[in-house]
Each structure stands twice: as structure tokens, then as C-alpha cells.
Design an enzyme around this catalytic site. Sequence first.
Site, short mmCIF file in Angstrom:
data_model
loop_
_atom_site.label_atom_id
_atom_site.label_comp_id
_atom_site.label_asym_id
_atom_site.label_seq_id
_atom_site.Cartn_x
_atom_site.Cartn_y
_atom_site.Cartn_z
N CYS A 43 3.53 12.09 6.21
CA CYS A 43 3.46 10.65 6.43
C CYS A 43 3.69 10.34 7.91
O CYS A 43 4.73 10.70 8.47
CB CYS A 43 4.52 9.92 5.60
SG CYS A 43 4.62 8.17 6.03
N CYS A 46 6.95 7.82 8.53
CA CYS A 46 8.36 8.15 8.28
C CYS A 46 9.09 8.45 9.61
O CYS A 46 8.47 8.91 10.56
CB CYS A 46 8.46 9.36 7.34
SG CYS A 46 8.30 8.93 5.59
N HIS A 112 10.05 5.92 2.43
CA HIS A 112 8.63 6.12 2.15
C HIS A 112 8.14 5.40 0.88
O HIS A 112 6.95 5.09 0.76
CB HIS A 112 8.35 7.63 2.03
CG HIS A 112 6.90 7.97 1.91
ND1 HIS A 112 6.04 7.93 3.00
CD2 HIS A 112 6.15 8.36 0.86
CE1 HIS A 112 4.83 8.28 2.61
NE2 HIS A 112 4.86 8.54 1.32
N ASN A 180 -2.07 -4.62 3.76
CA ASN A 180 -2.93 -4.11 2.70
C ASN A 180 -2.06 -3.22 1.85
O ASN A 180 -1.56 -2.21 2.33
CB ASN A 180 -4.09 -3.28 3.27
CG ASN A 180 -5.09 -4.14 4.01
OD1 ASN A 180 -5.37 -5.27 3.62
ND2 ASN A 180 -5.65 -3.61 5.09
N CYS A 187 -5.54 0.63 1.56
CA CYS A 187 -4.36 1.12 2.27
C CYS A 187 -4.38 2.64 2.22
O CYS A 187 -4.40 3.24 1.14
CB CYS A 187 -3.11 0.57 1.61
SG CYS A 187 -1.63 1.17 2.42
N SER A 188 -4.36 3.26 3.38
CA SER A 188 -4.50 4.71 3.41
C SER A 188 -3.15 5.42 3.49
O SER A 188 -3.06 6.62 3.32
CB SER A 188 -5.38 5.14 4.58
OG SER A 188 -4.94 4.54 5.77
N HIS A 191 3.35 4.57 2.62
CA HIS A 191 4.62 4.12 3.21
C HIS A 191 4.48 2.62 3.54
O HIS A 191 3.65 2.24 4.37
CB HIS A 191 4.91 4.92 4.48
CG HIS A 191 6.29 4.71 5.01
ND1 HIS A 191 7.11 5.75 5.39
CD2 HIS A 191 7.02 3.58 5.24
CE1 HIS A 191 8.26 5.26 5.82
NE2 HIS A 191 8.22 3.95 5.74
N HIS A 193 4.03 -0.81 4.88
CA HIS A 193 3.90 -1.29 6.26
C HIS A 193 2.93 -2.44 6.30
O HIS A 193 2.17 -2.66 5.36
CB HIS A 193 3.39 -0.16 7.16
CG HIS A 193 1.97 0.26 6.86
ND1 HIS A 193 1.63 1.02 5.75
CD2 HIS A 193 0.80 0.02 7.51
CE1 HIS A 193 0.32 1.25 5.74
NE2 HIS A 193 -0.21 0.64 6.78
N GLN A 195 0.40 -4.80 9.31
CA GLN A 195 -0.24 -4.69 10.61
C GLN A 195 -0.21 -6.04 11.31
O GLN A 195 -0.09 -7.09 10.66
CB GLN A 195 -1.68 -4.22 10.45
CG GLN A 195 -1.79 -2.90 9.71
CD GLN A 195 -3.18 -2.28 9.83
OE1 GLN A 195 -3.75 -2.24 10.92
NE2 GLN A 195 -3.72 -1.84 8.73
N HIS A 309 -0.54 -17.24 8.04
CA HIS A 309 -1.25 -18.14 8.95
C HIS A 309 -0.24 -19.09 9.59
O HIS A 309 0.57 -19.69 8.91
CB HIS A 309 -2.32 -18.93 8.20
CG HIS A 309 -3.53 -18.11 7.88
ND1 HIS A 309 -4.36 -18.37 6.83
CD2 HIS A 309 -4.05 -17.02 8.50
CE1 HIS A 309 -5.33 -17.47 6.80
NE2 HIS A 309 -5.16 -16.64 7.81
O1 G1P Z 1 -6.03 -0.17 9.57
P1 G1P Z 1 -6.29 0.71 8.40
O2 G1P Z 1 -5.17 0.78 7.44
O3 G1P Z 1 -6.74 2.07 8.84
O4 G1P Z 1 -7.55 0.07 7.66
C1 G1P Z 1 -7.53 -0.86 6.62
O5 G1P Z 1 -7.29 -2.19 7.08
C2 G1P Z 1 -8.23 -2.71 7.99
C3 G1P Z 1 -7.89 -4.16 8.26
O6 G1P Z 1 -7.95 -4.96 7.10
C4 G1P Z 1 -9.66 -2.59 7.46
O7 G1P Z 1 -10.56 -2.93 8.50
C5 G1P Z 1 -9.96 -1.17 7.00
O8 G1P Z 1 -11.24 -1.12 6.41
C6 G1P Z 1 -8.88 -0.76 5.98
O9 G1P Z 1 -9.12 0.55 5.51
#
Ligand code: G1P
Lengths: 377, 377
Positions: A43, A46, A112, A180, A187-188, A191, A193, A195, A309
Site C-alpha cells: 500500500c 500506509c 489501512h 472515490n 478507487c484503486s 486505504h 483517502h 483527493q 462544493h
Molecule cells: O486518481 P485515481 O484514484 O488514480 O483515479 C480515479 O479518480 C479520478 C478522479 O475522479 C478518475 O479520473 C480516475 O478515472 C479514477 O480511476
Amino acid sequence: MPDKVLDDISHRRYNPLRGSWLLVSPHRTKRPWQGAQEGPGVCYLCPRNSRAGGEVNPDYSETFVFVNDYSAVKEEQADYQAEASSDDLASLLLRAEGVKGKCYVLTFSPKHHLTLADMSAAETVPIIETWTRIYAAHLSPNNPLSAVAAKLDLMSREAKPESVAPLPKEQLRYMQIFENKGAAMGCSNPHPHCQVWTTSTLPEEPAAETVQMGKYRAEHGGRHLLADYVKLEMEKKERIVWQNDGFLVVCPWWAVWPFEVMIIAKRHARALVDLTAAERLQFAEAIQEVTRRYDNLFETNFPYSSGIHQAPLEGTAEEIENSYLHMHFYPPLLRSATVKKFLVGYELMAEPQRDITPEQAAAKLRDCGGELYRKNL
Amino acid sequence: MPDKVLDDISHRRYNPLRGSWLLVSPHRTKRPWQGAQEGPGVCYLCPRNSRAGGEVNPDYSETFVFVNDYSAVKEEQADYQAEASSDDLASLLLRAEGVKGKCYVLTFSPKHHLTLADMSAAETVPIIETWTRIYAAHLSPNNPLSAVAAKLDLMSREAKPESVAPLPKEQLRYMQIFENKGAAMGCSNPHPHCQVWTTSTLPEEPAAETVQMGKYRAEHGGRHLLADYVKLEMEKKERIVWQNDGFLVVCPWWAVWPFEVMIIAKRHARALVDLTAAERLQFAEAIQEVTRRYDNLFETNFPYSSGIHQAPLEGTAEEIENSYLHMHFYPPLLRSATVKKFLVGYELMAEPQRDITPEQAAAKLRDCGGELYRKNL
Ligand SMILES: O=P(O)(O)O[C@H]1O[C@H](CO)[C@@H](O)[C@H](O)[C@H]1O
Ligand SMILES: O=P(O)(O)O[C@H]1O[C@H](CO)[C@@H](O)[C@H](O)[C@H]1O
């Protein structure tokens, strides 16, 4: 291609057929596919682990902020200048503009597996504080909200995120905080989080809301659309999920996603920096109520995208004053942990479509409060 | 709830915060989850099989049209009348209108595994003919296109879809033809088919295009936006995927989805009924080229949502004349058969975002023409 520079810089393109913009990040194709990094021990969020770019995370104990290793927008890049009317049709139909910005990642805690639903309101407050500090740090000095931000005691706390420094050299226009959650929402990394994407342009959705909120105030004697909406929903009751003194949680009349929810400030707050410490705790409670109810609804780790927002970092005095703090939750699940609503063919080509009504959704969410269905971690 | 009728009728609600509408189909919650019907022998689209509603499909040999057993809109229903200004805020913030309509399903062939990519252009023509006939059958008598439709020889063919009769009693405003292909795009039955949703309202997306195309014509001496765009792209070349005499296949400058494509008529056609028999074949060739290239790109059964935009069934003379036939393809795959682009947090809260440029996407699609990678069925 004449506009070779667009192969390398983050920019926006205009869609003349529907009258809207989109963000293009060609440099991002270089990022490795992060799905490949899943699995025990790797991860990149972490504490003490190393990230894709090679940097090693500190041994953090609350939230942790860092600049996204594969940001969708760049801080410094070549300017884009469309060939000056060399070609009339191109200037009408192939419109673009450069976008600069900075993207951050913010972990919710060192743990995590600790999702927002697993946390208490008190544990959630540091996240709201971090959001507030990042937002405050990026405010334009011309923004009336900077004076408010300067007085916040949490600004002077040591916990001020180091990695936000150095701040972007140029003043940026808007900050989008979003999460996400879950593989279903792209979400890849599991953990928990969120953005924070900060751009030199005002993106489409907050731009549309800014216009609508401005119109409403102008046409209704200075009243705020969302203040009126809160008042109305508190009378009607049928779409309310939960509330405390500071915030209303509602399945909005116009919800698109099956269990879409909005958290709306009850009094006019333009942005996070307008909240008092007591209100930050109330906001944390509202987030807790939403995420726990979501998980309880189908007894699963409920996926969603959420986003805040608030006022632009830079804008006209009117834009700032018309802004009204709220948070959207867009969750895809419809009937169970596995059956989701797809917003696809008709929705993409014609118009969003939903089955269950927002009133029915609110009733279900009202009914699944209380403890988290699974043992807290 | 005062507006109890909204629990039962198909309607639209207005989102005052972003200024847009969405379709609500509360009665649809009664439909069984169709995912459960997958598996050998139970396809409700194959000839002679029975459908969810109990009806048995005929032993059809080309396309087959039937009324959707769980339509998103109803043909007959109670009227919705908002309580007349009983409450000022409600009339501003809780706006709704009833929507009537009729939804059809159209199979592409009797063969359960024959996707568009597996078919020849000649085999695709009957699908385009069926689209044309359904569209023609629903045109308002006041629409100048009805006179055109009346002269089409294919209207008198025996193959006229029986199940379109009886036609809706009330004149409808718009017909959206769309396909969801693949589980990734919410398609619950793998037997290749599309849907046709017909409504008493003009949905958001075609409404936005109608406004933009109208403005463009008014501002540019009556020229059509998409005619100018075709001309420009034929000069620039870098976004062209393929073309024949009648149609241009292009990754539009403003594409959101990684390999988004538009098929645009080269001459001004307002709707399917404007096409000659030769042009229907050319359109079929273009659809073939898109779907085959998609499958070849990552050697997979490429998912997408596609949809046709054309003149409304009923509209002002200007709206009809400003319309310009085109077809959108929105495919989610980004890098391989399994790695897709998620349009989630930032995209939903702020603005659509893409990585690979449309020019790069077009180059890849240009390179994977020719035979379908897998054996034709
Ligand atoms: O920033 P990550 O987690 O790699 O990416 C994820 O969020 C982004 C923002 O919504 C998208 O554009 C990506 O398609 C999604 O996989
Ligand atoms: O009509 P179907 O195949 O049951 O449903 C599919 O397409 C519809 C129209 O795009 C969507 O609303 C549904 O979410 C999707 O699953």
C-alpha cells in the site's frame, strides 16, 4: 498536428455540441496502473511505505497529505495559444485553454482498513481540519474569506500539512475535494483517502451551481437557494435522513443516484473556513451518519463518490458571497451489495433516469441508523 | 407525502442547483432483476423463448421489436398537478412534470451471440431500416419529416414491426435509440439488442444539442455546426478514424470517454428518414467499422453505450431543420480488456477528465481496421 503542445500540457477542451468543457491530462498516460499495486504490504498510502514515485511516507499518526505523484494537472507548463485565427472554423470548433493546478492525496488515518464509517465523529474532525487548512492555504489574498481563514486557530497548529508547501506559484481558481470509495467507483487503493484537485479554472459543476445560486439570490431578494431548500425540507420532512443543529442530511428532490445524499449547512457558510470548531464537529457527525447508514443499508462496504462544493479560491465578491457549503454523495448501489444502478445508455445519451424515488430512499436510510453493522476495527 | 401520485407515475424532476432535469420511474422498481435471467436456455430475447412478462417471442428471422415489459415511462397514467402555489418555496424548489411515453426493445438478429461487430454491413441494414420505420411511425403529422417518411419505400415492406402497433395515443416529443453493450455498461442480457425510449418531453442531452445547433446556425449564416465540423475534420485529418462517401467516423475534439467516437452524416440529414437506401448501407458500413475496430483494439468484446441523435418527433420547424443526424459511442475501456476509465469523483463533482488525447485514440483506432480479430460466428 499543429497544436503539438496539447499533447503534453493539461488543458480543457470545449464541446460546442453540448456547450460544456472537459479536462484533458495527456501527461497522465505515463502513470503506472495503480490497480497493480494492490495487495498486502505494498500500500503506497500506509505510513513508512514508499510510493510509486519512490518517496517514503512519514510515520504519520493522523491525516497525511502529499502531492499526487500523477497529478491530472501540472503546476508549470508551456502556455497554449491557439493559432491566431489562421482558420476561422478551427477557432470556433476546436477550442482549448491551458489549465494549471496542483493535486493532493489525503489519507484519513494511518490505518489501512479504517473507512469513514468505522471512525467516530471525533476521529473525523482532523480530516475536516485538514480540508480546512488546505483550502485556507490556497485562498487568494483578494478573497474576503482569507481574512476569516487568518483568524482560524487551527491554522497555527503544528499539524499544518508540510507537504502542501511549497504552495502553487500562481493563484488558482477552484479546489475540488472528493473521495472515490470502493472498486465500483474507480478507487484503486483501499486505504481510505480522498483527493484534492486545484485548478486555474472553475470546473463545470461548481460553475453551473454558481450560476444557479447567483440567479436565485438575484430573483429572490438575496435569499440563498440552499438556505431556502433547507427550510423547505425541514417542513416537508419526507426526504430528511438525519440532522443536528448545524447540518441537514437529505436525499434531494432531484437525486440521480439511488441513495444520493446531500449534507447541507443549516446556516449560510460560504466555505469550510466559515465553520466554527463546534460546526466542524457537527459536520463530522453528519459524515459519520451518512457513511454508517450507507454501510448498514446493504451490510457492505458501500461504494460512493463524494465531494465538497464551496466558494472558489478566487472569484468576484458576488461569487464568494453566493457560495453555500454542501457535500454530495453519489453511491451506485440500488438493491443489494452487488446490484448497482448503471447510468449508461439512456442516461448518457438523453437524461439521467432513476427508479426508486428519493422519498423511498430517505425512508430506508432513516431506518438503518445506529451502530455500524460490522464490528468497529 | 402530499404528491402521492409521484410515487406511481413516470415524471421528471428539476434540479435547481445545477439547472437540469432527470427522469424518475417509480413504477420500475417492480421489475425483476434481469441479471438473474442470464444463463443458457433462458434468454428472453431469443426466438420462441418466453419473456419476463410471460409473452412468447415469435420465430423471427431478422430484427424483432417489442414493447419493453418494464418500461421506464408509462403510456397512460394520472396527470401530475403541483399543488397550486399552496406554498411558494415548494413551487420553486420541488418542481416536477409528468412524462408519458413508450419503450421498445429491438434485437439485432435471432442469433444470441451475434454482436454488431460480427455482422456484415448488409446484415446491419435491416437494423437501420427498423430504426427508421419505428422513428417514422412515431413522427408527428405536423413534422415536415412525416412527408419524407411517407415516401420511403421501406415503410410499405411487410417487415414493418407489428409490435409497434398500437402506436401511442398521444403525440410524443422525442425518440432515443440507444444500445448498452457489455456488463460494464449495465447490459443485463448478452443477446445483442438496443432500446428505443420515446417520451413526451425533450430530454436534457438532445435539448442541449438543439440549443447549441440552433445558436450556431443563427450566428453563422445558417451553416450547420456539424456540417462545418465534418468539413474541418476532413481538412485536419488527425481525428478521423474512417470514412466513406456518406459518413465520417471521428474521435471528436471534445471526446470524454477514452475511445469515444462519433459517426456524422456528411450531408445534412435531419433524421434517419432523410437517408436514401444507399446512405443506409453507408451508415451500416460506418457502424461496422466502429464496432469491429473496437473489438480489435484490445481483442475483446468491447463494451460501450451508443445512441442516435436526430430531429425530435414533434418540434418547431426550426428545431427540425437545425437537427443533424449523428451517432455517439461512449466506451469505457482505457488500456486493455480489463482496465477501464472511471468517470467518478472529480468527473461527477467537477468536470469530465480524460488522459489519452482524442488524436492518440483516433490513431489507435485507425490502426486496427480489417477483419475481426476473432472468427466470425
Ligand atoms: O486518481 P485515481 O484514484 O488514480 O483515479 C480515479 O479518480 C479520478 C478522479 O475522479 C478518475 O479520473 C480516475 O478515472 C479514477 O480511476
Ligand atoms: O433497460 P435495462 O437493460 O434493464 O437497463 C439498463 O439500461 C437503462 C437505460 O440506460 C439503465 O437505466 C439501467 O440502469 C441499465 O441497467
